[in-house]
Design a protein around this motif. Structure first.
Motif, PDB file in Angstrom:
ATOM      1  N   ALA A 213       0.826  -1.200   0.000  1.00 39.14           N
ATOM      2  CA  ALA A 213       0.000   0.000   0.000  1.00 39.14           C
ATOM      3  C   ALA A 213       0.865   1.256   0.000  1.00 39.14           C
ATOM      4  CB  ALA A 213      -0.925  -0.003   1.210  1.00 39.14           C
ATOM      5  N   ALA A 214       1.921   1.256   0.825  1.00 37.30           N
ATOM      6  CA  ALA A 214       2.823   2.406   0.843  1.00 37.30           C
ATOM      7  C   ALA A 214       3.552   2.544  -0.487  1.00 37.30           C
ATOM      8  CB  ALA A 214       3.826   2.264   1.987  1.00 37.30           C
ATOM      9  N   GLY A 215       3.916   1.405  -1.084  1.00 37.73           N
ATOM     10  CA  GLY A 215       4.558   1.447  -2.398  1.00 37.73           C
ATOM     11  C   GLY A 215       3.645   2.046  -3.449  1.00 37.73           C
ATOM     12  N   ALA A 216       2.348   1.730  -3.355  1.00 36.10           N
ATOM     13  CA  ALA A 216       1.388   2.331  -4.279  1.00 36.10           C
ATOM     14  C   ALA A 216       1.333   3.836  -4.079  1.00 36.10           C
ATOM     15  CB  ALA A 216       0.008   1.717  -4.062  1.00 36.10           C
ATOM     16  N   GLY A 217       1.350   4.277  -2.816  1.00 40.56           N
ATOM     17  CA  GLY A 217       1.321   5.711  -2.561  1.00 40.56           C
ATOM     18  C   GLY A 217       2.536   6.419  -3.119  1.00 40.56           C
ATOM     19  N   LEU A 218       3.701   5.810  -2.972  1.00 38.38           N
ATOM     20  CA  LEU A 218       4.932   6.435  -3.462  1.00 38.38           C
ATOM     21  C   LEU A 218       5.031   6.382  -4.984  1.00 38.38           C
ATOM     22  CD1 LEU A 218       7.474   5.104  -0.809  1.00 38.38           C
ATOM     23  CD2 LEU A 218       6.631   7.456  -1.047  1.00 38.38           C
ATOM     24  N   LEU A 219       4.812   5.175  -5.539  1.00 41.62           N
ATOM     25  CA  LEU A 219       5.002   5.002  -6.981  1.00 41.62           C
ATOM     26  C   LEU A 219       3.878   5.600  -7.811  1.00 41.62           C
ATOM     27  CD1 LEU A 219       6.358   1.332  -7.078  1.00 41.62           C
ATOM     28  CD2 LEU A 219       7.645   3.444  -7.416  1.00 41.62           C
ATOM     29  N   ALA A 220       2.640   5.591  -7.278  1.00 42.78           N
ATOM     30  CA  ALA A 220       1.494   6.076  -8.050  1.00 42.78           C
ATOM     31  C   ALA A 220       1.050   7.471  -7.649  1.00 42.78           C
ATOM     32  CB  ALA A 220       0.321   5.101  -7.913  1.00 42.78           C
ATOM     33  N   SER A 221       1.636   8.048  -6.608  1.00 43.90           N
ATOM     34  CA  SER A 221       1.271   9.411  -6.194  1.00 43.90           C
ATOM     35  C   SER A 221       2.488  10.323  -6.162  1.00 43.90           C
ATOM     36  CB  SER A 221       0.600   9.402  -4.818  1.00 43.90           C
ATOM     37  OG  SER A 221      -0.657   8.787  -4.867  1.00 43.90           O
ATOM     38  N   ALA A 222       3.449  10.005  -5.294  1.00 43.37           N
ATOM     39  CA  ALA A 222       4.583  10.902  -5.087  1.00 43.37           C
ATOM     40  C   ALA A 222       5.468  11.005  -6.318  1.00 43.37           C
ATOM     41  CB  ALA A 222       5.400  10.427  -3.882  1.00 43.37           C
ATOM     42  N   VAL A 223       5.915   9.865  -6.831  1.00 44.98           N
ATOM     43  CA  VAL A 223       6.839   9.879  -7.962  1.00 44.98           C
ATOM     44  C   VAL A 223       6.224  10.525  -9.203  1.00 44.98           C
ATOM     45  CG1 VAL A 223       8.145   8.421  -9.571  1.00 44.98           C
ATOM     46  CG2 VAL A 223       8.199   7.937  -7.116  1.00 44.98           C
ATOM     47  N   PRO A 224       5.006  10.099  -9.654  1.00 46.75           N
ATOM     48  CA  PRO A 224       4.445  10.740 -10.852  1.00 46.75           C
ATOM     49  C   PRO A 224       4.236  12.235 -10.688  1.00 46.75           C
ATOM     50  CG  PRO A 224       3.282   8.713 -10.374  1.00 46.75           C
ATOM     51  CD  PRO A 224       4.151   8.988  -9.187  1.00 46.75           C
ATOM     52  N   PHE A 225       3.753  12.673  -9.520  1.00 44.24           N
ATOM     53  CA  PHE A 225       3.488  14.098  -9.337  1.00 44.24           C
ATOM     54  C   PHE A 225       4.771  14.913  -9.475  1.00 44.24           C
ATOM     55  CE2 PHE A 225       2.963  17.960  -6.821  1.00 44.24           C
ATOM     56  CZ  PHE A 225       1.782  18.454  -7.354  1.00 44.24           C
ATOM     57  N   LEU A 226       5.825  14.504  -8.783  1.00 37.53           N
ATOM     58  CA  LEU A 226       7.078  15.255  -8.822  1.00 37.53           C
ATOM     59  C   LEU A 226       7.747  15.158 -10.191  1.00 37.53           C
ATOM     60  CD1 LEU A 226       8.513  14.342  -5.309  1.00 37.53           C
ATOM     61  CD2 LEU A 226       7.394  16.463  -6.009  1.00 37.53           C
ATOM     62  N   VAL A 227       7.753  13.961 -10.795  1.00 35.98           N
ATOM     63  CA  VAL A 227       8.395  13.797 -12.100  1.00 35.98           C
ATOM     64  C   VAL A 227       7.645  14.577 -13.170  1.00 35.98           C
ATOM     65  CG1 VAL A 227       8.963  12.127 -13.904  1.00 35.98           C
ATOM     66  CG2 VAL A 227       9.428  11.589 -11.524  1.00 35.98           C
ATOM     67  N   ASP A 228       6.310  14.578 -13.114  1.00 34.29           N
ATOM     68  CA  ASP A 228       5.532  15.334 -14.094  1.00 34.29           C
ATOM     69  C   ASP A 228       5.817  16.830 -13.995  1.00 34.29           C
ATOM     70  OD1 ASP A 228       4.459  13.006 -15.008  1.00 34.29           O
ATOM     71  OD2 ASP A 228       2.528  13.234 -14.010  1.00 34.29           O
ATOM     72  N   LEU A 229       5.970  17.332 -12.773  1.00 35.67           N
ATOM     73  CA  LEU A 229       6.298  18.745 -12.614  1.00 35.67           C
ATOM     74  C   LEU A 229       7.646  19.068 -13.253  1.00 35.67           C
ATOM     75  CD1 LEU A 229       5.168  19.578  -8.962  1.00 35.67           C
ATOM     76  CD2 LEU A 229       4.053  20.216 -11.094  1.00 35.67           C
ATOM     77  N   LEU A 230       8.621  18.177 -13.086  1.00 37.41           N
ATOM     78  CA  LEU A 230       9.930  18.387 -13.707  1.00 37.41           C
ATOM     79  C   LEU A 230       9.840  18.274 -15.229  1.00 37.41           C
ATOM     80  CD1 LEU A 230      12.194  16.334 -11.253  1.00 37.41           C
ATOM     81  CD2 LEU A 230      12.025  18.827 -11.434  1.00 37.41           C
TER      82      LEU A 230
END
Length: 302
Positions: A213-230
Motif C-alpha cells: 500500500a505504501a509502495g502504491a502511494g509512493l510510486l502512483a502518487s509521489a513519484v508521478p506528481f514530482l516527475v511530471d512537474l519536472l
C-alpha cells in the motif's frame, strides 16, 4: 553560433522530458499493480486510504496552502475537488480489483476524452467519439464472465476524472500555484482517516500488505506528481496532455507482466482505439487554437 548550440540543447531537454513522462507513467501503473497485491488483505479501500495519506503529505508540503486566507467560494471548490479526488481513486481501485488494471485504466481515460470532445462539432472529433465508443462496446460487451459492477466503477472513475479536470481548472484560476490541489488532497486525506482506521482494524494488515500500500502511494502518487512537474519544465504542456494517452497501454502491459492478467486480441485493439481517439482529439484541439489544454492544469493526483 548561438542558434546551433541552443537547438541540440532544446532537443536534449525535450528528450529528457519525454523519458521522464514515460518513467512517470510506468511508475504510476506499477504502483497500482503493487497496491492491488494488498487487496486480499486490506481491500481497495485500505490501499486507497494509505495512498490518499501519502498524497496529502506530499502535496501539502509542495503547495503549502494558506488555508486561513481561503474565502468561502474557494473552499467550496476545494471541497468539491477533494470529494471528486477521493471518489475517483476509490472507484478506480475497486474497478482494478474486479476487472483488472488494463481495462479499468482504459475505461477511466474516457473521462478526459469526453471533456476534449464536449461542445465540438468537427467531423474529426465526431470520428474520435465513434472510434472510442466502438472500443468501449467491445470492452463491455456481454459475456458470461463480464463484471458489470467493475465496469460501472471504472466508468464512475471516468466521470470523476472529467469533473476533476474541470474543477482543477476552476481551482487553478481562483487559487495561486498548487494551493488548491494541495488543500483538496489534505481534505481527502482527512476524510480517509476514519475509513482507513476502520478497514485496518477490521482487517489487520500484514507487513507485506502495508509495504504494498505504501509502495502504491509512493510510486502512483509521489513519484508521478514530482516527475511530471519536472517534465513540464522541459516539454510543452500540450505534449504532456497527448503523451498521457499512453497510460492505458502501460497499464495493460503492467497488468500482463506483473499481475498475470490476460487480454484478448479484441481487447488490445479496443484499448489502442481509445488511446488513439484520445490523442487525436487532444492534438486536434490544440491545432485549432484551443485556449487551454484539458490536461494542462496539474498532473493528476492519483
Amino acid at each position: 553560433m548561438q542558434t546551433t548550440t541552443t537547438a541540440p540543447a532544446a532537443k536534449t531537454g525535450r528528450g529528457a522530458g519525454f523519458a521522464m513522462l514515460l518513467g512517470s507513467g510506468l511508475s504510476n501503473q506499477l504502483g497500482a499493480a503493487i497496491g492491488s497485491m494488498a487487496f486480499p488483505v486490506i481491500g481497495p479501500a485500505g490501499v486507497v486510504a494509505v495512498r490518499q495519506w501519502i498524497a496529502a503529505v506530499l502535496l501539502l508540503g509542495v503547495g503549502r496552502p494558506r488555508l486561513r486566507a481561503f474565502t468561502p467560494p474557494q473552499w467550496r471548490l476545494v471541497l468539491a475537488l477533494a470529494a471528486v479526488f477521493a471518489t475517483m481513486n476509490l472507484a478506480l481501485y475497486a474497478a482494478i480489483d474486479r476487472i483488472g488494471l488494463g481495462l479499468a485504466v482504459t475505461l477511466e481515460f474516457l473521462g478526459p476524452l469526453v471533456v476534449a470532445l464536449a461542445g465540438s462539432r468537427r467531423l474529426l472529433d465526431l470520428g474520435c467519439a465513434v472510434i472510442a465508443a466502438a472500443g468501449v462496446v467491445v470492452l463491455t460487451r456481454p459475456q458470461p464472465s463480464t463484471d458489470y459492477l467493475g465496469i460501472g466503477l471504472a466508468l464512475l472513475a471516468a466521470v470523476c476524472w472529467a469533473c476533476y479536470i474541470l474543477l482543477n481548472r476552476a481551482v487553478g484560476r481562483r487559487l495561486p500555484g498548487a494551493q488548491g490541489s494541495a488543500a483538496a488532497a489534505g481534505v481527502s486525506g482527512l476524510v480517509f482517516v476514519p475509513v482507513g482506521v476502520l478497514v485496518l482494524v477490521e482487517h489487520p494488515p500484514t507487513a507485506g500488505a502495508l509495504v504494498c500500500a505504501a509502495g502504491a502511494g509512493l510510486l502512483a502518487s509521489a513519484v508521478p506528481f514530482l516527475v511530471d512537474l519536472l517534465a513540464l519544465r522541459r516539454i510543452p504542456a500540450a505534449a504532456f496532455g497527448i503523451f498521457m494517452s499512453v497510460n492505458p497501454v502501460l497499464a495493460a502491459g503492467v497488468g500482463v507482466l506483473v499481475l498475470g492478467e490476460s487480454l484478448q486480441v479484441a481487447q488490445w485493439l479496443s484499448i489502442a482505439a481509445i488511446v488513439a481517439a484520445n490523442a487525436v482529439s487532444v492534438s486536434s484541439g490544440l491545432r485549432r487554437g484551443a485556449p487551454e489544454n484539458i490536461l494542462e492544469s496539474t498532473p493528476k493526483m492519483e
